[in-house]
Motif scaffolding. Structure first.
Motif, short mmCIF file in Angstrom:
data_model
loop_
_atom_site.label_atom_id
_atom_site.label_comp_id
_atom_site.label_asym_id
_atom_site.label_seq_id
_atom_site.Cartn_x
_atom_site.Cartn_y
_atom_site.Cartn_z
N LEU A 271 3.35 -22.31 -9.35
CA LEU A 271 3.30 -21.90 -7.95
C LEU A 271 1.87 -21.91 -7.41
O LEU A 271 1.65 -22.16 -6.23
CB LEU A 271 3.92 -20.51 -7.81
CG LEU A 271 4.14 -19.96 -6.42
CD1 LEU A 271 5.12 -20.85 -5.66
CD2 LEU A 271 4.67 -18.55 -6.49
N THR B 123 0.27 -24.99 -5.36
CA THR B 123 0.33 -25.13 -3.90
C THR B 123 -0.99 -24.71 -3.26
O THR B 123 -1.44 -25.32 -2.29
CB THR B 123 1.48 -24.29 -3.30
OG1 THR B 123 1.30 -22.92 -3.67
CG2 THR B 123 2.81 -24.79 -3.78
N ILE C 112 -3.62 -26.80 -0.91
CA ILE C 112 -3.99 -26.30 0.41
C ILE C 112 -5.50 -26.04 0.51
O ILE C 112 -6.07 -26.14 1.60
CB ILE C 112 -3.19 -25.02 0.72
CG1 ILE C 112 -1.71 -25.37 0.87
CG2 ILE C 112 -3.69 -24.32 1.97
CD1 ILE C 112 -0.82 -24.17 1.00
N SER D 28 -7.40 -19.44 0.96
CA SER D 28 -6.77 -20.26 -0.07
C SER D 28 -7.38 -19.99 -1.44
O SER D 28 -6.67 -19.98 -2.45
CB SER D 28 -6.93 -21.74 0.28
OG SER D 28 -6.31 -22.03 1.50
#
Length: 139
Positions: free
Chosen positions: A45, A48, A52, A87
């Motif tokens: 996960l 991601t 980004i 991020s």
């Protein structure tokens, strides 16, 4: 580097590119091992956030990465810095939250965080290579 022959400069730039490729490959391997060794694919996960992470830099700054290191009066550059920071924090927070919820083990957490550190080193090497103005003149 202007006094060196072309073939030596080309060799040095190829070495930088090879080091960048090794760092990115090592980060990918660590990320996959964090999932495969512990038979739990939840740590994936955090990928991601890796995808980004460079997007605000590309959208708001383009090829000019000097705005990362200077104080700006532009709202767009401040938004870029905020989204990039968000991020980066998310890349650490997602595995920490998964560990806190007992979804992943300590070993998987350590591998995911080490993968993040390797990717961060690759990003810093990439930014340093872009600051080198002689790099684009070789090709």
């Amino acid at each position: 580097m202007s006094g060196l022959p072309y073939y030596i400069v080309s060799c040095l730039h190829s070495g930088k590119l090879a080091m960048l490729a090794i760092l990115v490959s090592g980060g990918i391997v660590l990320q996959i091992l964090a999932c495969a060794l512990y038979n739990n694919w939840w740590p994936m996960l955090s990928v991601t956030m890796y995808v980004i992470l460079p997007m605000p830099l590309r959208f708001f700054a383009g090829a000019d990465t000097s705005s990362l290191y200077s104080e700006s009066r532009s709202g767009w550059i401040d938004a870029m810095k905020f989204l990039t920071g968000t991020s980066a924090v998310g890349s650490i927070a997602i595995p920490a939250i998964l560990k806190h919820a007992s979804v992943i083990t300590w070993g998987a957490l350590a591998m995911v965080l080490s993968s993040y550190i390797v990717f961060l080193m690759a990003l810093l090497c990439y930014l340093a290579m872009n600051q080198d103005h002689g790099y684009s003149s070789v090709f």
